[in-house]
Design a protein around this motif. Structure first.
Motif, short mmCIF file in Angstrom:
data_model
loop_
_atom_site.label_atom_id
_atom_site.label_comp_id
_atom_site.label_asym_id
_atom_site.label_seq_id
_atom_site.Cartn_x
_atom_site.Cartn_y
_atom_site.Cartn_z
N THR A 28 53.43 -0.67 97.83
CA THR A 28 52.28 -1.74 97.86
C THR A 28 51.49 -1.98 98.98
OG1 THR A 28 53.84 -2.96 96.11
CG2 THR A 28 51.92 -4.35 97.26
N VAL A 29 50.39 -1.67 98.82
CA VAL A 29 49.19 -1.64 100.13
C VAL A 29 48.30 -2.84 99.84
CG1 VAL A 29 47.84 -0.63 101.40
CG2 VAL A 29 49.90 0.66 100.70
N LEU A 30 48.20 -3.78 100.62
CA LEU A 30 47.19 -4.85 100.29
C LEU A 30 47.47 -5.18 98.83
CD1 LEU A 30 44.11 -3.17 102.35
CD2 LEU A 30 45.71 -4.98 103.15
N GLY A 31 48.59 -5.34 98.49
CA GLY A 31 48.77 -6.24 97.03
C GLY A 31 48.55 -5.30 96.02
N ARG A 34 50.40 1.58 94.69
CA ARG A 34 49.89 3.01 94.47
C ARG A 34 50.99 4.17 94.53
NH1 ARG A 34 45.22 3.50 99.12
NH2 ARG A 34 45.08 5.60 97.84
N LYS A 35 50.69 4.98 94.15
CA LYS A 35 51.74 6.40 93.91
C LYS A 35 51.45 7.21 95.04
CE LYS A 35 53.04 10.13 90.94
NZ LYS A 35 52.62 11.07 89.89
N TYR A 36 52.57 7.57 95.67
CA TYR A 36 52.35 8.64 97.03
C TYR A 36 53.26 9.69 96.54
CZ TYR A 36 50.14 5.04 99.82
OH TYR A 36 49.22 3.92 100.19
N TYR A 37 52.82 10.83 97.26
CA TYR A 37 53.62 12.00 97.38
C TYR A 37 54.48 12.01 98.72
CZ TYR A 37 51.08 13.73 93.00
OH TYR A 37 50.50 13.53 91.71
N ARG A 38 55.81 12.20 98.57
CA ARG A 38 56.50 12.73 99.84
C ARG A 38 56.19 14.18 99.91
NH1 ARG A 38 60.13 9.51 97.62
NH2 ARG A 38 61.49 11.45 97.27
N VAL A 39 55.78 14.59 101.31
CA VAL A 39 55.58 16.17 101.34
C VAL A 39 55.98 16.49 102.67
CG1 VAL A 39 53.90 17.87 101.58
CG2 VAL A 39 53.08 16.01 100.01
N TYR A 40 57.02 17.35 102.44
CA TYR A 40 57.84 17.91 103.71
C TYR A 40 57.10 19.21 104.32
CZ TYR A 40 61.32 19.83 106.81
OH TYR A 40 62.04 20.30 107.92
N ILE A 41 56.56 18.93 105.29
CA ILE A 41 55.85 20.27 106.22
C ILE A 41 57.16 20.92 107.21
CG2 ILE A 41 53.86 20.88 107.63
CD1 ILE A 41 52.86 19.48 105.22
N SER A 42 57.39 21.87 106.71
CA SER A 42 58.73 22.51 107.36
C SER A 42 58.38 22.78 108.68
CB SER A 42 59.56 23.62 106.56
OG SER A 42 58.49 24.57 106.33
#
Length: 164
Positions: A28-31, A34-42
């Motif tokens: 929750t951003v500013l009420g 939103r959906k976010y992807y977690r992306v691992y940059i190895s």
């Protein structure tokens, strides 16, 4: 609206290079939820939270595009602005586009240019960043360690072709 990614998908985030989607989360951003992807940059040992909507996250290139990018590294340099600050902005815009061939073009042009001219500090940094992004994507797509992908890039820059 961007493409949907799933856990395990190989992706490229233009400012960091190739990574893998490790999951999704809602924040929750500013009420607003939103959906976010977690992306691992190895290669950076970094996990990013990338907004699912409006980000320029893209799938990793396919093998044919990797071949084309490696081939591009051995081709003739394309026109760049003669003024260093304009050249810097020109190349940074290409990297920001996130497109593999644009990044490969920056690597080639600045690598060749640096053989005859001194690069500004900003240009050296841009070249290093472009190389890191290119190498990380080649490594991810081909399942290579970073030093192997780096050798492919170096060989291609010397006109040694894309063969691995």
């Amino acid at each position: 609206m961007g493409r949907e990614f799933r856990e395990g998908d190989l992706v490229v985030y233009p400012s960091h290079g190739a990574g893998v989607v490790t999951g999704t989360e809602e924040k929750t951003v500013l009420g607003e939820v939103r959906k976010y992807y977690r992306v691992y940059i190895s290669d950076a040992g970094l996990t990013l939270s990338v907004p699912a909507d409006g980000s320029n996250l893209r799938p990793c290139a396919d093998e044919a595009s990797i071949e084309e990018a490696l081939d591009m590294l051995g081709r003739e340099v394309t026109e760049m602005p003669s003024n260093w600050s304009h050249r810097l902005k020109h190349n940074q815009e290409k990297i920001k586009s996130g497109e593999l061939l644009e990044v490969a073009e920056v690597v080639r042009n600045l690598s060749v240019y640096s053989r005859e001219h001194d690069l500004s500090t900003g240009e050296r940094s841009t070249l290093m960043r472009a190389r890191q992004i290119l190498v990380s994507e080649i490594a991810a797509v081909r399942g290579l360690e970073l030093p192997e992908a780096e050798r492919l890039v170096n060989r291609a820059l010397k006109g040694g072709g894309a063969a691995g």
